[in-house]
Design an enzyme around this catalytic site. Sequence first.
Site, PDB file in Angstrom:
ATOM      1  N   HIS A   9      -9.206  14.552   0.383  1.00 55.06           N
ATOM      2  CA  HIS A   9      -8.570  15.610  -0.401  1.00 55.06           C
ATOM      3  C   HIS A   9      -8.983  16.960   0.178  1.00 55.06           C
ATOM      4  O   HIS A   9     -10.180  17.233   0.303  1.00 55.06           O
ATOM      5  CB  HIS A   9      -9.053  15.579  -1.856  1.00 55.06           C
TER       6      HIS A   9
ATOM      7  N   ASN B  47     -13.163  10.036  -1.884  1.00 50.91           N
ATOM      8  CA  ASN B  47     -13.752   9.199  -2.923  1.00 50.91           C
ATOM      9  C   ASN B  47     -13.842   7.780  -2.378  1.00 50.91           C
ATOM     10  O   ASN B  47     -12.826   7.199  -1.979  1.00 50.91           O
ATOM     11  CB  ASN B  47     -12.890   9.247  -4.194  1.00 50.91           C
TER      12      ASN B  47
ATOM     13  N   CYS C 142       0.846  -1.200   0.000  1.00 53.62           N
ATOM     14  CA  CYS C 142       0.000   0.000   0.000  1.00 53.62           C
ATOM     15  C   CYS C 142       0.881   1.250   0.000  1.00 53.62           C
ATOM     16  O   CYS C 142       1.668   1.473   0.910  1.00 53.62           O
ATOM     17  CB  CYS C 142      -0.943   0.012   1.205  1.00 53.62           C
TER      18      CYS C 142
ATOM     19  N   GLY D 133     -14.371   6.974  -8.156  1.00 52.18           N
ATOM     20  CA  GLY D 133     -13.030   7.100  -8.728  1.00 52.18           C
ATOM     21  C   GLY D 133     -11.905   6.916  -7.729  1.00 52.18           C
ATOM     22  O   GLY D 133     -10.801   7.420  -7.943  1.00 52.18           O
TER      23      GLY D 133
ATOM     24  N   ASP E 292      -0.583  16.329  -2.766  1.00 52.63           N
ATOM     25  CA  ASP E 292      -0.874  15.371  -3.824  1.00 52.63           C
ATOM     26  C   ASP E 292       0.187  15.491  -4.915  1.00 52.63           C
ATOM     27  O   ASP E 292       0.576  16.596  -5.302  1.00 52.63           O
ATOM     28  CB  ASP E 292      -2.276  15.637  -4.399  1.00 52.63           C
TER      29      ASP E 292
ATOM     30  N   CYS F 177       0.451   3.568   3.048  1.00 53.89           N
ATOM     31  CA  CYS F 177       1.100   2.988   4.243  1.00 53.89           C
ATOM     32  C   CYS F 177       2.602   3.256   4.186  1.00 53.89           C
ATOM     33  O   CYS F 177       3.222   3.580   5.199  1.00 53.89           O
ATOM     34  CB  CYS F 177       0.841   1.485   4.345  1.00 53.89           C
TER      35      CYS F 177
ATOM     36  N   HIS G  82      -8.336   8.277   2.384  1.00 51.91           N
ATOM     37  CA  HIS G  82      -7.688   9.587   2.292  1.00 51.91           C
ATOM     38  C   HIS G  82      -8.736  10.632   1.952  1.00 51.91           C
ATOM     39  O   HIS G  82      -9.716  10.348   1.250  1.00 51.91           O
ATOM     40  CB  HIS G  82      -6.573   9.587   1.235  1.00 51.91           C
TER      41      HIS G  82
ATOM     42  N   HIS H 237      -6.511   3.176   0.356  1.00 51.74           N
ATOM     43  CA  HIS H 237      -6.170   3.536   1.738  1.00 51.74           C
ATOM     44  C   HIS H 237      -6.913   4.845   1.973  1.00 51.74           C
ATOM     45  O   HIS H 237      -6.710   5.807   1.214  1.00 51.74           O
ATOM     46  CB  HIS H 237      -4.642   3.700   1.878  1.00 51.74           C
TER      47      HIS H 237
HETATM   48  P1  5GP Z   1      -8.272   9.038  -5.244  1.00 48.89           P
HETATM   49  O1  5GP Z   1      -8.403   9.079  -6.739  1.00 48.89           O
HETATM   50  O2  5GP Z   1      -8.041   7.631  -4.743  1.00 48.89           O
HETATM   51  O3  5GP Z   1      -9.362   9.737  -4.509  1.00 48.89           O
HETATM   52  O4  5GP Z   1      -6.986   9.881  -4.901  1.00 48.89           O
HETATM   53  C1  5GP Z   1      -5.696   9.381  -4.906  1.00 48.89           C
HETATM   54  C2  5GP Z   1      -4.757  10.547  -5.009  1.00 48.89           C
HETATM   55  O5  5GP Z   1      -3.470  10.128  -4.606  1.00 48.89           O
HETATM   56  C3  5GP Z   1      -4.644  11.117  -6.428  1.00 48.89           C
HETATM   57  O6  5GP Z   1      -5.033  12.483  -6.417  1.00 48.89           O
HETATM   58  C4  5GP Z   1      -3.168  10.921  -6.754  1.00 48.89           C
HETATM   59  O7  5GP Z   1      -2.627  12.012  -7.492  1.00 48.89           O
HETATM   60  C5  5GP Z   1      -2.520  10.790  -5.390  1.00 48.89           C
HETATM   61  N1  5GP Z   1      -1.340   9.958  -5.335  1.00 48.89           N
HETATM   62  C6  5GP Z   1      -1.205   8.703  -5.866  1.00 48.89           C
HETATM   63  N2  5GP Z   1       0.025   8.226  -5.603  1.00 48.89           N
HETATM   64  C7  5GP Z   1       0.685   9.185  -4.893  1.00 48.89           C
HETATM   65  C8  5GP Z   1       1.996   9.261  -4.326  1.00 48.89           C
HETATM   66  O8  5GP Z   1       2.823   8.349  -4.422  1.00 48.89           O
HETATM   67  N3  5GP Z   1       2.315  10.404  -3.668  1.00 48.89           N
HETATM   68  C9  5GP Z   1       1.431  11.434  -3.538  1.00 48.89           C
HETATM   69  N4  5GP Z   1       1.853  12.519  -2.865  1.00 48.89           N
HETATM   70  N5  5GP Z   1       0.172  11.391  -4.046  1.00 48.89           N
HETATM   71  C10 5GP Z   1      -0.188  10.283  -4.716  1.00 48.89           C
HETATM   72 ZN    ZN Z   2      -2.453   1.522   3.518  1.00 45.37          ZN
END
Ligand code: 5GP
Ligand code: ZN
Length: 114
Positions: A102, A87, A4, A93, A30, A7, A100, A98
Amino acid sequence: MNGCIFCKIAAGQIKADVVYTNQQVMAFRDVSPKAPVHILIIPKKHIERLSTISEADFGLVGEIHRVAQWVAKNEKVEESGYRFVTNNGEDAGQSVQHLHYHLLGGRVFNWPPG
Ligand code: 5GP
Ligand code: ZN
């Protein structure tokens, strides 16, 4: 949890631009920002998504909101406004499994979202 990415960020094994951290919660920028301010706020423990938060972890969700207030102030978007979203699952999407949130700010957002 094995493999992950969040993590690994929480454990310091993968680098991130961390703006806040404590024992339970971490906030970092991000990697692909969708607004001038785009911070992800995560619990350090692995929880997959909102749907799988257990009763025992709702205090942790409150702590995440406390950190969101701090981040919004620190990023100077408290007065202009900001969006705070998670999300949950495929239709929304969610791409990282994990939990999170925004925190987005620094521009005007449409409602309803696309
Ligand atoms: P989701 O689409 O799951 O709501 O958001 C995941 C977010 O994690 C995306 O906006 C993506 O740009 C961000 N993200 C994915 N991998 C990484 C990473 O390794 N480092 C950082 N800082 N952000 C990440
Ligand atoms: Zn995790």
